[in-house]
Structure formats: C-alpha cells, structure tokens
Design an enzyme around this catalytic site. Structure first.
Site, PDB file in Angstrom:
ATOM      1  N   MET A   1       0.838  -1.137   0.119  1.00 31.81           N
ATOM      2  CA  MET A   1       0.307  -0.106   0.009  1.00 31.81           C
ATOM      3  C   MET A   1       0.858   1.247  -0.073  1.00 31.81           C
ATOM      4  O   MET A   1       1.870   1.458   0.861  1.00 31.81           O
ATOM      5  CB  MET A   1      -0.735   0.014   1.347  1.00 31.81           C
ATOM      6  CG  MET A   1      -1.816   0.974   1.261  1.00 31.81           C
ATOM      7  SD  MET A   1      -3.304   0.759   2.505  1.00 31.81           S
ATOM      8  CE  MET A   1      -2.683   1.633   3.570  1.00 31.81           C
ATOM      9  N   CYS A   2       0.479   2.086  -0.888  1.00 29.79           N
ATOM     10  CA  CYS A   2       1.272   3.517  -0.793  1.00 29.79           C
ATOM     11  C   CYS A   2       0.301   4.470  -1.396  1.00 29.79           C
ATOM     12  O   CYS A   2      -0.843   4.216  -1.897  1.00 29.79           O
ATOM     13  CB  CYS A   2       2.492   3.445  -1.980  1.00 29.79           C
ATOM     14  SG  CYS A   2       3.713   2.193  -1.919  1.00 29.79           S
ATOM     15  N   GLY A   3       0.821   5.790  -1.050  1.00 26.19           N
ATOM     16  CA  GLY A   3       0.060   6.741  -1.387  1.00 26.19           C
ATOM     17  C   GLY A   3       0.507   7.805  -2.508  1.00 26.19           C
ATOM     18  O   GLY A   3       1.888   7.778  -2.670  1.00 26.19           O
ATOM     19  N   ARG A  30      -1.227   5.555   4.276  1.00 30.33           N
ATOM     20  CA  ARG A  30      -0.950   4.672   3.169  1.00 30.33           C
ATOM     21  C   ARG A  30       0.658   4.619   3.155  1.00 30.33           C
ATOM     22  O   ARG A  30       1.128   3.769   2.410  1.00 30.33           O
ATOM     23  CB  ARG A  30      -1.220   5.293   1.720  1.00 30.33           C
ATOM     24  CG  ARG A  30      -2.956   5.580   1.777  1.00 30.33           C
ATOM     25  CD  ARG A  30      -3.113   6.109   0.468  1.00 30.33           C
ATOM     26  NE  ARG A  30      -3.171   4.855  -0.426  1.00 30.33           N
ATOM     27  CZ  ARG A  30      -4.303   3.989  -0.498  1.00 30.33           C
ATOM     28  NH1 ARG A  30      -5.443   4.093   0.121  1.00 30.33           N
ATOM     29  NH2 ARG A  30      -4.128   3.032  -1.458  1.00 30.33           N
TER      30      ARG A  30
END
Lengths: 364, 512
Positions: A1-3, A30
């Site tokens: 998960m990343c933003g 995130r």
C-alpha cells in the site's frame, strides 16, 4: 500500500509544493515512514538546457569519486549541495546536484551515436552499476526528484520544497513490503524526462527486468518500480511510441477485449503491440502516475487492484489515490473522474496537446 | 521411427532363457477362461491352457513388460501384474539391468534397442524448482472469476512497432496458440494414423499445433494441415511441392533428444500400404534416415535449406529442431542468425519410437539446463525476439509446462504424455512394433484398438485439465497473462541445487 498525488498546470503556471504536500500528508496511513518523495518539473529554468543530476552518496569520499567520474564524462556547468534542513532527519546520505552536458569525452566513447540522451543514460547507468555506495536518482532537464526515508512531511521539510516552483508535481508516500526501505528505494523513480510513482507490486518484474537488460538498462535500486521509469524511456524515447500506445503496452487490454474491437486497423495495432511488447507488459496490482516535461498520465492494472482517481478544475488536473486527497489540492473540483480498470488517463500540457495521440474511446 | 524391430535386437525380455521383470498372475477363483487376456497380449506372454478339463490362462514369465493391457481388458478383474525379478545378489555396480544387458548382448551381438525416453536417474531439474505465490502485498487472482489468458504467438517478431511496415502481414506470419502447448513430432510409422488423427483434431479444436515428424502427411490428415508443422528430416520422406504448400509451418529436423546424432530407421516389415504411399517409398523397403542431413554440413548450409523451404512454401515460418547437447546455446544462436523463426529444443529425456539404449541413456543434456542457457544467450545477443523457443523432452505435467515457460520457453511440446493419455503404461517397448494398446504399432489388428474418437476425447481432457492447472498457477502468482510469466525466473526458486546449477538456470535458491 502506498499513497500517490500529482498535479499539473495545463498552462505551466508554477507554484511551490505546499498544495501537493497537503494532499500527500493526508494519505499518511498509506505509508509507514520508510520512504517518501517528490518530483517537480520547471524548477531549474536557469539551467533549462542542462541535465540536472541529483546524486546520493553514502559518504563524502564516494561523492568525490562521483565528481571525478562526471568530470571525465561531462562538462559540469554548476554544482552544489542540495539544500537540506536536517533537524528532523539527521541520518542522511551526502546529497549533491550537478548541472551538466556531455563532455568532450563523448567523442572517444565507443557507444557515442550522436544522441546526448543516450550518452547521458549510458553514463548514469554505468555510475549506478559500478559505484556501490553512490547513485544518480534524478537525471532530467529542468526537473528534479527529492526523496528519502521519512514521512512525506519530513521529506518535504528536509528538502525545503517550499522554495521550489514547478508546474508539475508528483508525490509519493511509501509502505515498503517486498523490498527494503532505503533512500534509493523511495519514489519517484526517474530517468531523463520521465518520473514515476507507483503503488503496488509488479509481479512481472522478473521478465521486465530481463527485457530491459537486453537494452542495456541496469536495475540496481532493489525494487520493482524502477523498471517502469526505464520502460517509459525505452518505449517513448527510443521506440517512438505515443503515450497512448505506451499505456496499451504497460497495461494492455485482455486478448478477449482486443479481439472484440470492431475497427480492424485499431485491432491490428493493439494486437501487434501486445505481441511485440509482451515482455514489457506489467502484471500484478499497480497504480502508476508518470510525468514528463510535457504532461502526466496514470495507468492501473487490468483488475484495478490499486486505487487511482483524478479530477479537473480550471486549468489544472489532479491525480491521487483517494478522492479526499484531491480535495486537499483544490476545494472546487470541476469533474472528478475515476478511471476504470486498465483505463489510462492522459493529460498533456496545452503547449503539447497536438503532439501526442491522446485518447481513443470505446475499446475497453 | 523404429530403428529395427528384429525380435533378437529388442529387449532381454524377448530372449529365450531369460525371465521377464514382470509377470501376470491370475485369480483362478474369478477367471472363467474366456481367453480375452491371451488374445489381447501382443507379446505372447499369456496362453490359454486346459487344466483338469477347465480352460485357464497361463503365463510364461518371459515376455511380460507390464503394459497392463490384459489387466484392463479382463472383464472379471482377475489379473494383476507383479514383479518377477530374478533374485540377484545386491551389487552397487552391477545392477540387474546391467547384468541383463550383458547377457543379452553376449547372446545376440547386436545393439540393444529400446523405446520412450531415458529411464536413468540423471537429475530431473523440474522437480528441484518451486513456484512463488502471492501473500498479502499482491492479491492472487482467481481464474474461476477473472480472465486468465494463455494466448501465445510463435515466430519471428520485431524489436519495435516502428520496424514493421504491414501489421496485418506481420501477424499472419506468426503462429497463434490458445495454450502454449504443441504436440511433439511423432512420425506416421513410429505411431499410427489413429493417434496422429486424434492429435490433429485436438490441435484444430483447441487452437494448438501438431508436428508431423518425418513420416510425411497422410491424405486423411490433409484437412488438419492448417494446424500442422510438417517436418523435413534427413530422409526427406513425403516431401513434395504439395507438402511444402499446405502446412502452417515447417520444421527442419537436425536432431532428436532420444538419439542425438543419429537418424531414424523404419524397417521394411513396417512399411505397409499407407506408409509406403505417404513416405513415397516402395512397399516393404527400409526407410533409413541418414544421421546428418546430407545437404547440411555447416551452418551456412542450414541457412540455404531454411530459405529454400521459405521460398518453396511462400515464406511460412521455419522451425529448426535440435537435440540439447553441450554447446547448445552457441548452436541455437547460429540457427537463429541463419534465419530460423522457431527453435525446437529436444532434451535428454525426450521420447522415441526406437533408439539404441546406449544413445538414449548417455547422450545429450537435460532440457531444463539447455533452455535456460539458450534463452539467456539469445537475450544477451539481443536476438531473442527473432525466434520462439519450443522445448520438449520429458514434460509430465502442467507444472513442468509452467516451469519451462518461467525459464523462458515460448511453448512446450508433449509427446509421451499423449501416449499415456491413450493407454500407454511406459513399458518401453515402442520399438517392438507390438504395442498392445495400438499406439506405436501399424499392425492393422493392434492399431484398430486405438479408437480415434476415444483418443481425441482423452487428449482433449488432458489438455483441458492442464490448462486449468496452468491458469491456477498463473492466478496464484497474481499474473493474468502468460506473457508476464514467460522468462520471469523470479517466479521460480531452486531447492537442493548447487551454485553452478543455479547460475545456469538463472535462479535463486529457496529462502533467498
């Protein structure tokens, strides 16, 4: 998960990073503090014609070696330490930037083919490959990548991004999973003009990497995302594909959807892309936002296992992993558009609107 | 191609005085003396006898090879096959098969022949490779719910889109496979027409390809020529202007995994009506394929033949088949540069209708290593896009197929697995011409045991089952298109392999 967050001014109006910061900081959950980064275009107008090489080195000794390497291969017009505020992040590598153009050494280089971009990439790849503790993490013109280990707010403050003005901004908040959280592994990844931020995992990395190695790209960042930056350079700059075709290579429609396309020429075109660029196709869950000096585009995997949303307001377009993060950049959004799975979303600067084949509707 | 089916030269089990390694036993409580077993046994192992006024089957214990035909056909389930090994004092060096072979050769003075692929314990690398799977960070994809595509194009591709002038022509020059599986070249003669027909039908139905082997194209197979890759081997049997026009692609056979460096031999006894007509040779004459192609003594000769076939066939793709041998990567590179559009690698464990056991068991290298070396070499030389790689030689399951694809194969050929689907029990007597299941024989009575419709259904089932399993393996790796699986060696890890093996395979060890 990343933003992910991104903004682009169609009319190339420059601004500092405060809006993009708000948007990426909102997506704090995130990431986990093990990586964040920004890219901005238009920040070095005084050196517009020079390659801006941002370099990380683990100690000043290796930075000296890097400088010697550059002196041998380039003509350095200007160099300085990248200004940082290291109160919050004290354990950081040596960071320098060099503004260069290919030096006389190019004429004695066996691989010199008259193309300065190829030459510069060749030197950058050689440096990244042969120096254990130093590498170039940004090599475009009139643009720069700023990244490291920390939260988005920390990295923003560390690099003093309030002081830079650009017309395109990219931001990334990292939650590293399969690969280590280190300074080089933070996003964005950049090669010449193209920078990318990526949320997800590239399950096809094994073959993408072998494919790129066949074109002499060197993957040394210990993370799958870097292949995307190199693929963009290969497909767009070297193979001359349009941005739209490139998105059809990275996340092609299913064979079954392609076979349903009614326009025979378009169908043949899409099938050929799929056949020729099979090894460049990305697989696995991903949402990618990519930017160059000319524009920005997003692409997701065919099942859309990672989020991506976009919006337009006035002369600006915005991208983010979450709709709420769009509103952090602009309260009065005109239209909010969430692309469907595998659907590319391409925004070119007004200046280059006619340059590229942008969208073909109704094929997915 | 049967090399020779002289009973003397066959296997120890047919020699008088030697006992066979297996024998049937009969449950006489169940047996009603119907005699089907005696009729079905094509190796003369079972004979019906009259004992105390009752008809009972008897086994001579000299020619049973565990083909299990009698067991399957006994209506009362009264037969089982048991081991019948001669009790030899255990010896680390002189194993029973070594002893048997010396006895056989001392008696006959001939070359020991055998069929099928090598049965030695040379490492099977497929079994030392394990797949990855998605956990947490990347979701697996359920092939029951999401598209999972295996379409593959074989042939000469371009490096970049801009290098192609006519997209339509480009795609027409390629061979489309719905599943990256093809039927390995087994010639009409080594197997009979029934099995060839069944494979050709499945190829057409499922969008695959079938390879003809060097026995020519029987007229009954003409309707399936659009899915055929016809072979031009050293004997040139059946090659005519018409032959060079009809197929989808052509294959030049240089070598075969089960017998690298030697050619095929179909004895005159087996050259019956259909075979004589298809191979264009007189009835009853030996069909001897020379060891080399006598117009190919060097790589530039190969280039001539490749272009001669292209010219004759209207520029259809040409595939070159070689056995995996020590210097395979360099040979492969030469073949691609000579103009081949496809490369067919047949490994050490590849099957055959007949081969000297000494060649089958001691010549060539495992296809896993050959494939890894060739794929890597072609990539390093930047010519990988110029030719597709098809591999063969001991593919037993869909897992083997997917491991081959992850190592870099474009498609995988299956031969023995098709025979197994049609009843074969790996008794390794294909060379005898007496196959009791009617597969590797042209004896009209025996061949009629293989029903084309039934064989077609069995092979279809096999392909469908494997296809589901392949999709499952892709899905659990989070990959929806086989193109991202191909050459993706990060999907595999080795177990129990040394560093040298791992470096040739281009893999990391499990745990890394």
């Amino acid at each position: 998960m990343c933003g992910i967050s991104g903004l682009i001014s169609h009319k190339m109006v420059k601004e500092n990073g405060s809006r993009i910061k708000k948007s990426i900081v909102l997506q704090n959950d995130r990431g986990n503090g093990l990586g964040a980064g920004y890219a901005s275009y238009g920040i070095y107008p005084e050196y517009e014609q020079l390659y801006a090489l941002h370099v990380m080195a683990m100690n000043s000794g290796s930075m000296l070696k890097v400088k010697k390497f550059f002196q041998e291969n380039f003509e350095i017009h200007y160099e300085d330490d990248i200004p940082v505020w290291n109160k919050r992040i004290s354990d950081h590598p040596v960071l320098k930037r060099f503004f260069v153009e290919p030096g006389k050494a190019r004429f004695s280089d066996d691989f010199w083919n008259g193309n300065e971009d190829d030459y510069t990439i060749g030197r950058v790849m050689k440096l990244n490959d042969s120096f254990d503790d130093a590498f170039v993490f940004s090599s475009g013109k009139n643009m720069g990548v700023f990244k490291g280990v920390g939260t988005p707010a920390d990295i923003y403050n560390f690099f003093l991004l309030d002081d830079y003005e650009g017309y395109i901004w990219l931001a990334h908040n990292r939650f590293p999973t399969n690969t280590p959280g280190w300074w080089g592994g933070a996003h964005p990844f950049n090669l010449l003009g193209w920078s990318i931020v990526h949320n997800g995992e590239i399950s096809s990395y094994g073959i993408n990497r072998r494919y790129l190695e066949g074109y002499d790209y060197v993957c040394r960042m210990q993370t799958d995302s870097e292949v995307v930056a190199y693929l963009l350079d290969l497909l767009i700059r070297r193979h001359g594909l349009s941005v739209y075709d490139t998105t059809m290579v990275l996340a092609p429609p299913y064979w079954a959807s392609t076979e349903r396309v009614t326009d025979a020429d378009l169908q043949e075109h899409l099938l050929s892309l799929k056949i020729i660029y099979e090894s460049a196709m990305l697989n696995g869950p991903f949402a990618i936002l990519a930017a160059s000096n000319k524009g920005m585009f997003s692409i997701t995997d065919n099942t859309k296992l990672r989020p991506m949303t976009s919006a337009q307001a006035g002369d600006y377009s915005y991208f983010a992993s979450e709709v709420s993060a769009l509103y952090e950049m602009e309260e009065n959004l005109g239209t909010v558009f969430t692309p469907r799975a595998g659907q590319p979303c391409i925004v070119m600067l007004d200046l280059y609107k006619d340059d590229q084949e942008i969208g073909k509707e109704g094929i997915l | 191609m049967a090399l020779s089916d002289s009973p003397k030269a066959a296997l120890p089990i047919t020699l008088p005085g030697l006992r066979s390694v297996f024998r049937p036993v009969f449950d006489l409580e169940l047996c009603d003396g119907c005699g089907i077993c005696a009729e079905q046994c094509s190796f003369n192992e079972i004979r019906l006898e009259t004992r105390r006024g009752k008809k009972v089957p008897g086994a001579n214990g000299r020619s049973c090879g565990a083909c299990h035909r009698c067991e399957y056909t006994c209506p009362l389930g009264a037969i089982s096959i048991v081991e019948n090994k001669m009790a030899l004092r255990g010896h680390g060096l002189w194993q029973s098969q070594d002893v048997n072979r010396v006895h056989l050769q001392a008696a006959s003075g001939s070359v020991a022949l055998t069929g099928l692929g090598a049965d030695t314990n040379v490492p099977i690398y497929w079994d030392r490779l394990l797949f990855n799977a998605c956990q947490v960070t990347n979701p697996s994809i359920d092939p029951q719910r999401e598209p999972m595509e295996t379409i593959t194009y074989l042939g000469r591709k371009a490096q970049a889109l801009k290098d192609i002038n006519n997209l339509k022509q480009f795609r027409k020059s390629l061979l489309k496979l719905n599943i990256p599986i093809v039927f390995a070249p087994m010639s009409y003669g080594s197997i009979n027409l029934n099995l060839q027909l069944a494979m050709a039908r499945v190829a057409r139905k499922k969008g695959l390809l079938w390879y003809s082997g060097e026995g020519g194209l029987h007229r009954e197979l003409a309707p399936y020529s659009d899915y055929a890759v016809l072979q031009v081997a050293s004997g040139r049997f059946g090659v005519s202007p018409e032959y060079l026009r009809v197929a989808r692609a052509y294959q030049i056979k240089i070598g075969q995994g089960a017998k690298p460096g030697i050619g095929g031999h179909l004895p005159g006894e087996k050259v019956l009506d259909g075979i004589s007509e298809t191979r264009m040779i007189p009835l009853g004459s030996d069909a001897i394929s020379p060891a080399p192609q006598h117009d190919i003594y060097s790589i530039e000769d190969l280039r001539l033949l490749i272009y001669a076939i292209k010219e004759a066939s209207g520029y259809k793709p040409v595939c070159v088949k070689i056995a995996a041998v020590h210097n395979v990567a360099a040979i492969a590179s030469g073949i691609v540069r000579a103009g081949a559009d496809m490369l067919y690698l047949d490994g050490y464990r590849g099957g055959t209708g007949a081969t000297p056991a000494i060649v089958r068991d001691h010549v060539g290298i495992p296809v896993e290593l050959a494939l890894a070396a060739v794929d890597q070499r072609l990539r390093e030389e930047k010519i990988r896009h110029q030719a597709s790689i098809v591999i063969a030689g001991g593919i037993r399951s869909s897992a083997d197929v997917m491991k081959a694809i992850a190592l870099g194969a474009d498609a995988v050929a299956i031969g023995t697995a098709c025979l197994l689907a049609c009843g074969c029990h790996v008794c390794q007597r294909c060379n005898s011409g007496k196959c009791s299941w009617g597969i590797t024989t042209n004896d009209p009575v025996l061949a009629s045991r293989l029903d084309v419709d039934w064989a077609e259904e069995r092979i279809t089932n096999l392909i469908e089952g494997w296809h589901h399993e392949m999709q499952e393996i892709m899905g659990l790796n989070g990959i929806y298109d086989i193109g991202s699986f191909r050459g993706n060696r990060l999907i595999l890890r080795g177990v129990g392999l040394n560093e040298r093996e791992l470096s040739i395979l281009g893999l990391q060890h499990a745990g890394e």
